[in-house]
Design an enzyme around this catalytic site. Structure first.
Site, PDB file in Angstrom:
ATOM      1  N   PRO A  41       0.795  -1.232   0.000  1.00  0.00           N
ATOM      2  CA  PRO A  41       0.000   0.000   0.000  1.00  0.00           C
ATOM      3  C   PRO A  41       0.828   1.283   0.000  1.00  0.00           C
ATOM      4  CG  PRO A  41      -0.134  -1.123   2.122  1.00  0.00           C
ATOM      5  CD  PRO A  41       0.500  -2.078   1.158  1.00  0.00           C
ATOM      6  N   ASN A  42       0.329   2.255  -0.728  1.00  0.00           N
ATOM      7  CA  ASN A  42       0.883   3.616  -0.823  1.00  0.00           C
ATOM      8  C   ASN A  42       2.165   3.715  -1.642  1.00  0.00           C
ATOM      9  OD1 ASN A  42      -1.156   4.869   0.877  1.00  0.00           O
ATOM     10  ND2 ASN A  42      -0.187   3.771   2.561  1.00  0.00           N
ATOM     11  N   ARG A  49       5.782  11.130  -2.304  1.00  0.00           N
ATOM     12  CA  ARG A  49       5.490  10.736  -0.922  1.00  0.00           C
ATOM     13  C   ARG A  49       6.760  10.774  -0.057  1.00  0.00           C
ATOM     14  NH1 ARG A  49       4.859   4.546   1.109  1.00  0.00           N
ATOM     15  NH2 ARG A  49       4.214   5.020   3.236  1.00  0.00           N
ATOM     16  N   TYR A  54      11.650   8.078   1.163  1.00  0.00           N
ATOM     17  CA  TYR A  54      11.402   7.082   0.122  1.00  0.00           C
ATOM     18  C   TYR A  54      12.021   7.419  -1.231  1.00  0.00           C
ATOM     19  CZ  TYR A  54       8.010   5.614   3.628  1.00  0.00           C
ATOM     20  OH  TYR A  54       7.424   5.204   4.810  1.00  0.00           O
ATOM     21  N   ASN A 106       8.035  -5.635  -1.189  1.00  0.00           N
ATOM     22  CA  ASN A 106       7.999  -4.546  -0.225  1.00  0.00           C
ATOM     23  C   ASN A 106       6.567  -4.505   0.298  1.00  0.00           C
ATOM     24  OD1 ASN A 106       7.960  -2.256   1.293  1.00  0.00           O
ATOM     25  ND2 ASN A 106       8.918  -0.934  -0.269  1.00  0.00           N
ATOM     26  N   ALA A 109       3.344  -0.893   4.693  1.00  0.00           N
ATOM     27  CA  ALA A 109       2.846  -0.893   6.082  1.00  0.00           C
ATOM     28  C   ALA A 109       2.476  -2.302   6.557  1.00  0.00           C
ATOM     29  CB  ALA A 109       1.644   0.040   6.203  1.00  0.00           C
ATOM     30  N   GLU A 130      12.929  -9.417   1.173  1.00  0.00           N
ATOM     31  CA  GLU A 130      12.146  -8.291   1.716  1.00  0.00           C
ATOM     32  C   GLU A 130      12.901  -6.998   1.437  1.00  0.00           C
ATOM     33  OE1 GLU A 130      11.523  -8.643   5.956  1.00  0.00           O
ATOM     34  OE2 GLU A 130      10.902  -6.539   6.144  1.00  0.00           O
ATOM     35  N   HIS A 132      12.900  -2.606   1.551  1.00  0.00           N
ATOM     36  CA  HIS A 132      12.337  -1.326   2.001  1.00  0.00           C
ATOM     37  C   HIS A 132      13.152  -0.180   1.431  1.00  0.00           C
ATOM     38  CE1 HIS A 132       9.738  -3.440   4.755  1.00  0.00           C
ATOM     39  NE2 HIS A 132      10.778  -4.150   5.120  1.00  0.00           N
ATOM     40  N   ARG A 139      13.839   3.880  12.267  1.00  0.00           N
ATOM     41  CA  ARG A 139      12.651   4.741  12.322  1.00  0.00           C
ATOM     42  C   ARG A 139      11.831   4.430  13.589  1.00  0.00           C
ATOM     43  NH1 ARG A 139       9.652   4.774   6.730  1.00  0.00           N
ATOM     44  NH2 ARG A 139       8.667   6.582   7.717  1.00  0.00           N
TER      45      ARG A 139
END
Ligand code: DQA
Length: 177
Positions: A41-42, A49, A54, A106, A109, A130, A132, A139
């Protein structure tokens, strides 16, 4: 043919990869792998963003670069983005029937919440990396928990769009060491 591609390695480095220099395989063994890239998502909003976290590139730009590099190495790559958890589970279930060899994911969330996506990956038994864009370990505490890392081939985090390219490089190196 692939021989020509290999000979033009210097040229392809600049053509295939705008963000980082990747190494083409030393030898072609004619094993074509099917690699699926899954984005949660996103991530469709990338570019605009939170660019400090990112990066400035759009998802399409990053995916096109991945496509080019996989193709230059003789592998087949497809990519999908979904905002909903169930849609991502469906894609993973279908991947098993489509002969997908590796997944780059990825989960966005859902990294920090989704037992369902984790279970889907374990069910199909497709090895996955995985990825990111941001450095999740540095974070907020809730981002330091992943439902995927302990069952992933490996995790690449913190290199913006380049994280995907490094994941692809790692997979290709495993196929053709
Ligand atoms: C992300 C990190 C997640 O915590 C966040 O929810 C995202 C993107 C990353 O790529 O850095 O949406 O997975």
């Amino acid at each position: 043919g692939l021989g020509d591609v290999y000979k033009r390695q210097g040229e392809l480095w600049t053509k295939c990869s705008d963000s980082c220099k990747l190494a083409l395989p030393k030898a072609w063994n004619n094993t074509m792998a099917t690699i699926l890239v899954l984005n949660g998502p996103n991530l469709n909003l990338l570019g605009g963003r939170e660019p400090d976290q990112y990066g400035h590139r759009s998802l399409q730009e990053i995916m096109e670069e991945l496509d080019r590099f996989a193709g230059a190495c003789g592998h087949q790559l497809s990519h999908v983005q979904h905002n909903s958890e169930g849609a991502l589970v469906d894609v993973i279930q279908n991947a098993a029937h489509q002969g997908v060899d590796y997944i780059i994911i990825n989960p966005a969330a859902y990294t920090h919440t989704s037992v369902a996506i984790r279970d889907a990956l374990l069910a199909v038994k497709i090895p996955f990396v995985e990825v990111h864009l941001s450095a999740v370990a540095s974070r907020e505490p809730f981002r330091q928990v992943s439902y995927f890392s302990d069952v992933a081939m490996g995790v690449i985090s913190g290199f913006h769009g380049e994280s995907y390219m490094l994941a692809l490089q790692a997979i290709i190196n495993q196929i053709e060491p």
